[in-house]
Motif scaffolding. Structure first.
Motif, mmCIF file in Angstrom:
data_model
loop_
_atom_site.group_PDB
_atom_site.id
_atom_site.type_symbol
_atom_site.label_atom_id
_atom_site.label_comp_id
_atom_site.label_asym_id
_atom_site.label_seq_id
_atom_site.Cartn_x
_atom_site.Cartn_y
_atom_site.Cartn_z
ATOM 1 N N LEU A 128 0.832 -1.203 0.000
ATOM 2 C CA LEU A 128 0.000 0.000 0.000
ATOM 3 C C LEU A 128 0.865 1.250 0.000
ATOM 4 N N ASP A 129 0.457 2.225 -0.749
ATOM 5 C CA ASP A 129 1.241 3.443 -0.940
ATOM 6 C C ASP A 129 1.249 4.325 0.306
ATOM 7 N N HIS A 130 2.415 4.455 0.929
ATOM 8 C CA HIS A 130 2.612 5.372 2.047
ATOM 9 C C HIS A 130 1.570 5.211 3.151
ATOM 10 N N ARG A 131 1.280 3.966 3.487
ATOM 11 C CA ARG A 131 0.373 3.665 4.593
ATOM 12 C C ARG A 131 1.090 2.747 5.578
ATOM 13 N N LEU A 140 9.769 3.882 -0.350
ATOM 14 C CA LEU A 140 9.644 4.560 0.930
ATOM 15 C C LEU A 140 11.009 4.618 1.581
ATOM 16 N N SER A 141 11.233 5.633 2.388
ATOM 17 C CA SER A 141 12.486 5.678 3.129
ATOM 18 C C SER A 141 12.513 4.516 4.110
ATOM 19 N N GLY A 143 5.547 12.356 5.798
ATOM 20 C CA GLY A 143 5.350 11.991 4.404
ATOM 21 C C GLY A 143 4.314 10.915 4.177
ATOM 22 N N MET A 144 3.929 10.205 5.236
ATOM 23 C CA MET A 144 2.911 9.162 5.099
ATOM 24 C C MET A 144 1.518 9.786 5.093
ATOM 25 N N PHE A 145 0.557 9.060 4.510
ATOM 26 C CA PHE A 145 -0.815 9.526 4.574
ATOM 27 C C PHE A 145 -1.272 9.558 6.034
ATOM 28 N N ALA A 146 -2.071 10.559 6.367
ATOM 29 C CA ALA A 146 -2.456 10.787 7.763
ATOM 30 C C ALA A 146 -3.669 9.940 8.145
ATOM 31 N N ASP A 147 -3.447 8.637 8.195
ATOM 32 C CA ASP A 147 -4.399 7.707 8.805
ATOM 33 C C ASP A 147 -3.899 7.466 10.223
ATOM 34 N N VAL A 148 -4.627 7.958 11.211
ATOM 35 C CA VAL A 148 -4.125 7.976 12.596
ATOM 36 C C VAL A 148 -5.237 7.564 13.553
#
Length: 609
Positions: free
Chosen positions: A499-502, A579-580, A508-513
């Motif tokens: 999954l992209d940046h999750r 991703l880093s 830098g990641m999507f803000a799913d918190v």
């Protein structure tokens, strides 16, 4: 003119200190000028890597995590006080059946109240569909009614996003869906031309963003597919970095053989594999779990990418019709109802249910007794009063044998009849939770304790699967640590799926918190009273938008359709972004787990937002 060397050095030092002071002042001024849309302050941050938590603030800008650290000098119109609370990436449900419930109710209360921000579909996918499949889907609808305004799987996901949903969604392609589209519901192998058509359908859906191939091999028509057929479909998915996930051909008497088939498919097709809802069904099969774990561990040491997910309950949930042999449904449900009305065929069916076998998954016998089979949902009004009763109770009420009662009920209701089978051991649940390659899936629809959902019972996993992990198995029984549980709910599934940046709480990641209280998070749903929301989750953000505030839904619907690593963008090229890597300070088995075995690779597409 001669210059004193000591004076020159002193002058140089003064200038250097002045420059440092200016730089520090600029840095402080910059920090003062930092602004975010949302700041989550003073929480204990579990970033998803498996590294110990740190007290920190989290800054959100648009749909991304913009900063994690000391943001005391920053400004924001929205400040969320997380003192004494855990702050983590949003949880990922690896096996959701919310395909239709999200159409009816996009809030997804039962999962949001547990911190879930992404649902993964596909055991039986919502596309591709032909006209006959759409008609059967309409006819099979129970309490939840909905229109079918899509044909392909990608169109379905976009349909959800356009309507508005509170969580992110992604999906695999059901191999049985592909089979039904091309072959129908009969027990027969595909012709070479049909197999080519099936491959082409897989290719189209993979290029449109599907995650891979799934199967549910105890159910017809999936049961009719041979191993080689599945390998051929998986070979296409492998070209698009897809994954194979499976409800194995057996979780009971042929459990070991089921794992062997799963591994064969993965190796032959050249793609990672995931075992759906890992379990050993039936008391006689409980000791097999040790061997299954060893098989998976050995395969992983040899370099195979294999993992599993599970739910945290000792009972499974499926249809009462799953207690009958698959050949009953050769040709579809109408053909099955005709067989159930024929006395000679009916006797053959009853004999098959009563006879121990390795040829199909006999859930009636695996439960051990009809007292361990709980009837949860009916389609017809006249049978709804039986909701919540065991098969044994209903058989006694009717003065009939339990096996005859199974056939009677399925024929009368003309549905699968939602049923809960008590099959697993508590010891094995804990044993599975301890495995570092196991993530979690509810294997249920996200629902709510209101309206149409109260017309039926439910498996408590719909309301409590993730909260139960964090409350019962982490806090109370200490089976694994909270740090490890968060990793398994976030970065492990995200990296498995690409999954992209999750899955990580980092810049830098999507803000799913999710913000929750580790001391109070718990499930409340029970088998006797399942319609009870979990407690302990305070706030949930999806793509930077607050969806749960102080435990209450905000009405926001910022969920997105997420796409697999093989999605082809408008230039017909697969775009990839690395991703880093995890922080250098993160060490140990879990660092190796996420980087070597699964990789911190994801894809990013031109239509991301």
């Amino acid at each position: 003119m001669r210059i004193n060397l000591q004076k020159l050095l002193a002058l140089t030092l003064i200038v250097a200190l002045s420059l440092i002071g200016i730089a520090q002042g600029q840095s402080r001024n910059k920090a003062k000028r930092q602004s975010f849309d949302i700041i989550i302050k003073s929480g204990l941050v579990y970033d998803g890597t498996g590294h110990p938590p740190l007290k920190a603030d989290v800054g959100i800008k648009d749909d991304r995590i913009a900063a994690v650290g000391n943001l005391s000098r920053a400004t924001s119109p929205t400040i969320v006080d997380a003192k004494g609370l855990a702050v983590a990436p949003g949880f990922i449900n690896m096996l959701s059946h919310s395909e239709s419930s999200l159409i009816r109710d996009p809030r997804s209360l039962s999962e949001l109240k547990q911190g879930v921000t992404t649902q993964i579909f596909g055991e039986l996918s919502m596309g591709p569909l032909n006209d006959q499949m759409k008609q059967r889907l309409r006819e099979s609808q129970g309490d939840v009614k909905y229109d079918i305004e899509w044909t392909t799987l990608a169109e379905y996901l976009n349909y959800l996003e356009k309507r508005g949903i509170s969580q992110n969604v992604a999906s695999f392609i059901g191999a049985a869906t592909i089979r039904e589209y091309v072959i129908g519901l009969e027990d027969k192998p595909p012709t070479p031309a049909q197999l080519d058509q099936m491959r082409e359908l897989v290719r189209r859906e993979m290029e449109a963003g599907a995650l891979g191939i799934t199967t549910a091999l105890i159910y017809p028509p999936a049961f009719f597919a041979k191993t080689d057929e599945l390998i051929e479909l998986c070979k296409v998915a492998a070209k698009y970095q897809g994954k194979y996930t499976t409800h194995m051909r057996s979780e009971g008497n042929q459990l070991i053989e089921g794992v062997q088939e799963t591994m064969r498919i993965g190796r032959s097709a050249g793609l990672p594999v995931e075992i759906y809802h890992l379990k050993a069904s039936g008391e006689a099969n409980w000791p097999k779990m040790d061997q299954v774990i060893k098989m998976v561990e050995d395969a992983r040491r040899q370099g195979m990418k294999i993992s599993a997910n599970m739910y945290t309950y000792p009972a499974g949930g499926t249809g009462l019709d799953a207690a009958m042999p698959p050949w009953v449904f050769d040709g579809g449900r109408e053909a099955a109802y005709k067989r159930l009305q024929d006395p000679a065929t009916r006797k053959k069916i009853a004999d098959a249910i009563r006879t121990p076998t390795n040829d199909w998954e006999n859930l009636y016998l695996l439960a051990g007794t009809p007292d361990r089979i709980l009837l949860a949902s009916f389609r017809t009004e006249k049978l709804k009063p039986l909701t919540g009763k065991t098969l044994a109770e209903v058989a006694r009420m009717r003065g009939k044998d339990p096996v005859e009662t199974i056939m009677d009920l399925v024929l009368e209701d003309r549905s699968r009849i939602g049923t809960i089978y008590f099959l697993m051991s508590e010891d094995n649940i804990k044993k599975q939770i301890r495995q570092p390659w196991v993530s979690f899936g509810s294997d249920a629809a996200s629902i709510a304790p209101e309206g149409v959902y109260l017309r039926s019972s439910a498996h408590p996993r719909a309301y409590g699967n993730f909260a139960r992990l964090l409350g019962k198995y982490v806090r109370e029984e200490k089976v694994i640590s909270l740090t490890e549980a968060v990793r398994r709910l976030t970065s492990l599934p995200a990296t498995n799926l690409g999954l992209d940046h999750r899955g990580l709480l980092k810049e830098g990641m999507f803000a799913d918190v999710v913000v929750f209280d580790p001391q109070t998070i718990a499930d409340r749903a029970t088998f006797e009273n399942p319609h009870q929301l979990a407690v302990g989750v305070k706030h949930v953000f999806v793509n930077g938008v607050q969806v749960l505030k102080d435990g209450e839904h905000t009405g926001a619907k910022p969920g997105k359709a997420l796409w697999g690593p093989g999605k082809v963008n408008q230039s017909s090229a697969v775009a990839q972004v690395k991703l880093s890597p995890p922080p250098a300070r993160w060490r140990g088995r879990h660092a190796k787990e996420n980087t070597k075995l699964h990789g911190f690779r994801a894809v990013r597409y031109s239509n991301d937002r």
